[in-house]
Design a protein around this motif. Sequence first.
Motif, short mmCIF file in Angstrom:
data_model
loop_
_atom_site.label_atom_id
_atom_site.label_comp_id
_atom_site.label_asym_id
_atom_site.label_seq_id
_atom_site.Cartn_x
_atom_site.Cartn_y
_atom_site.Cartn_z
N ILE A 243 46.53 123.94 71.14
CA ILE A 243 47.44 124.87 71.82
C ILE A 243 46.70 125.59 72.94
O ILE A 243 45.62 126.16 72.72
CB ILE A 243 48.05 125.90 70.84
CG1 ILE A 243 48.88 125.16 69.78
CG2 ILE A 243 48.91 126.91 71.60
CD1 ILE A 243 49.57 126.08 68.78
N ASN A 244 47.26 125.56 74.15
CA ASN A 244 46.68 126.30 75.27
C ASN A 244 47.21 127.73 75.25
O ASN A 244 46.45 128.68 75.09
CB ASN A 244 47.01 125.59 76.59
CG ASN A 244 46.63 126.42 77.81
OD1 ASN A 244 45.80 127.32 77.72
ND2 ASN A 244 47.25 126.14 78.94
N GLU A 245 48.51 127.89 75.41
CA GLU A 245 49.07 129.24 75.37
C GLU A 245 50.53 129.20 74.97
O GLU A 245 51.15 128.15 74.94
CB GLU A 245 48.87 129.97 76.70
CG GLU A 245 49.32 129.22 77.93
CD GLU A 245 49.07 130.01 79.22
OE1 GLU A 245 48.57 131.14 79.18
OE2 GLU A 245 49.42 129.47 80.28
N ILE A 246 51.06 130.39 74.64
CA ILE A 246 52.47 130.47 74.28
C ILE A 246 53.14 131.49 75.19
O ILE A 246 52.51 132.44 75.65
CB ILE A 246 52.67 130.86 72.79
CG1 ILE A 246 52.00 132.20 72.46
CG2 ILE A 246 52.12 129.78 71.87
CD1 ILE A 246 52.20 132.63 70.99
N VAL B 128 55.54 126.57 73.90
CA VAL B 128 54.17 126.34 73.44
C VAL B 128 53.56 125.27 74.35
O VAL B 128 54.09 124.17 74.45
CB VAL B 128 54.14 125.88 71.97
CG1 VAL B 128 52.71 125.66 71.50
CG2 VAL B 128 54.84 126.91 71.08
N GLU B 129 52.49 125.65 75.05
CA GLU B 129 51.80 124.71 75.95
C GLU B 129 50.60 124.12 75.23
O GLU B 129 49.80 124.86 74.65
CB GLU B 129 51.31 125.44 77.20
CG GLU B 129 52.40 125.88 78.15
CD GLU B 129 51.78 126.51 79.39
OE1 GLU B 129 51.29 125.77 80.26
OE2 GLU B 129 51.78 127.75 79.47
N PHE B 130 50.46 122.80 75.33
CA PHE B 130 49.37 122.11 74.65
C PHE B 130 48.46 121.38 75.63
O PHE B 130 48.92 120.89 76.67
CB PHE B 130 49.92 121.00 73.73
CG PHE B 130 50.76 121.45 72.60
CD1 PHE B 130 50.20 121.71 71.36
CD2 PHE B 130 52.14 121.59 72.75
CE1 PHE B 130 51.00 122.09 70.28
CE2 PHE B 130 52.94 121.97 71.69
CZ PHE B 130 52.37 122.22 70.44
MG MG Z 1 49.41 127.97 81.58
#
Ligand code: MG
Length: 380
Positions: free
Chosen positions: A267-270, A255-257
Amino acid sequence: MEPIVPGAMLGLLGGGQLGRMFVMAAHQMGYQVTVLDADPDSPAGRIADQFICAEYADRAALKRLGEQCAAITTEFENIPAAALAQLSEFCFVSPDAKSVSIAQNRISEKQFLQANDFSVAPFAIIEQADQFKNDKVPVAGLFPGILKVSQFGYDGKGQKHVNNEAGLNAAFIDMKSVPCVLEKKLPLKCEVSVVLTRGCDGEVVCFPVVENQHVNGILDVSIVPARVSAETAKQALEIAGNVAAALNYRGVLCVEFFLLENGQLVINEIAPRPHNSGHFSIDACLTSQFEQQVRALCGLPLGNTVLHQPCVMVNLLGDLWQNGEPDWLLVLQQSSTKLHLYGKRIARPGRKMGHFTVLGATVDQALTKALHIKQLIGLD
Ligand code: MG
Ligand code: ADP
């Protein structure tokens, strides 16, 4: 499920570097691996026990893979969900088709996160030129924004910065009018990620929170542990675990934040797989993200992810090869630094060719050393 024990054949869709590191972890533990990829000379395919050279849509090849494996995983999120569904008729497949199909499309990913009350950047779905005219899709509050293609974007590719409706329209047409997401550009303090593993009984084991620095949309440096407050780190781990639970996920998930200037985590993307920002775990943790992938796939208890020492991971992109093979002795002579090269034969600018991880007594010490090595090899 009965645990799958060493000696068994595991299947892997995708032959890139993440797959190669999975194969290495599986081999260390005594498993065999069959890799399926369309590239006859892929990094993972070359070290696999068996290799099936085929496209992901090749049903006969998938059947062959399914028949010879005890369980199957992926290293690449753009596997067609239909391929995973077909394979699951033969054996256990993780990640599951549903999680992969959510994560591989920015529209379904955002909708899933929003529906489950996770905070995401304000966005609008753009599917037709001019559809925002007459406020059919309100976009006024989203400028300056970033228009992102909904599928197949990676490392900042398939993104354009837009400042107004005219720019949005031009960018959308420039992207060949494929479905896109327009995202408001947020004021970032920094970016962090959490890599975790969720086992068969819902047990979740996280790696420490990672601080990620990107250059031109590509991960450049990961710093562990992230230099954020204990409260922020705790929140990030908790949110990531909740995302995995909401997906009823099994396997390794990233999980990118975005950490905003006001302290809020968005949350940016998973990513339904091990992640570049988790590579530090190979050298700095008791159990790596790839060993966890094997463990989750085989129904084994998850490993202890304790961090031996703070560390910094630096990506090595193809740009570094512009004057020929870099002088690796400059890295190898550093005693607390681990070099990883993925065995890719062609170095294109922006292509991930390898990485190194530097361990130190403190984050600052590891960072100073990593920046010094970057300079030595000509990366500024
Ligand atoms: Mg990315
Ligand atoms: P990719 O799938 O290519 O990794 P991301 O959506 O993660 O694409 O975007 C790449 C990078 O661009 C991010 O890591 C971040 O640095 C920057 N970025 C993306 N979206 C935003 C945003 N809404 N606000 C600010 N920066 C952003």
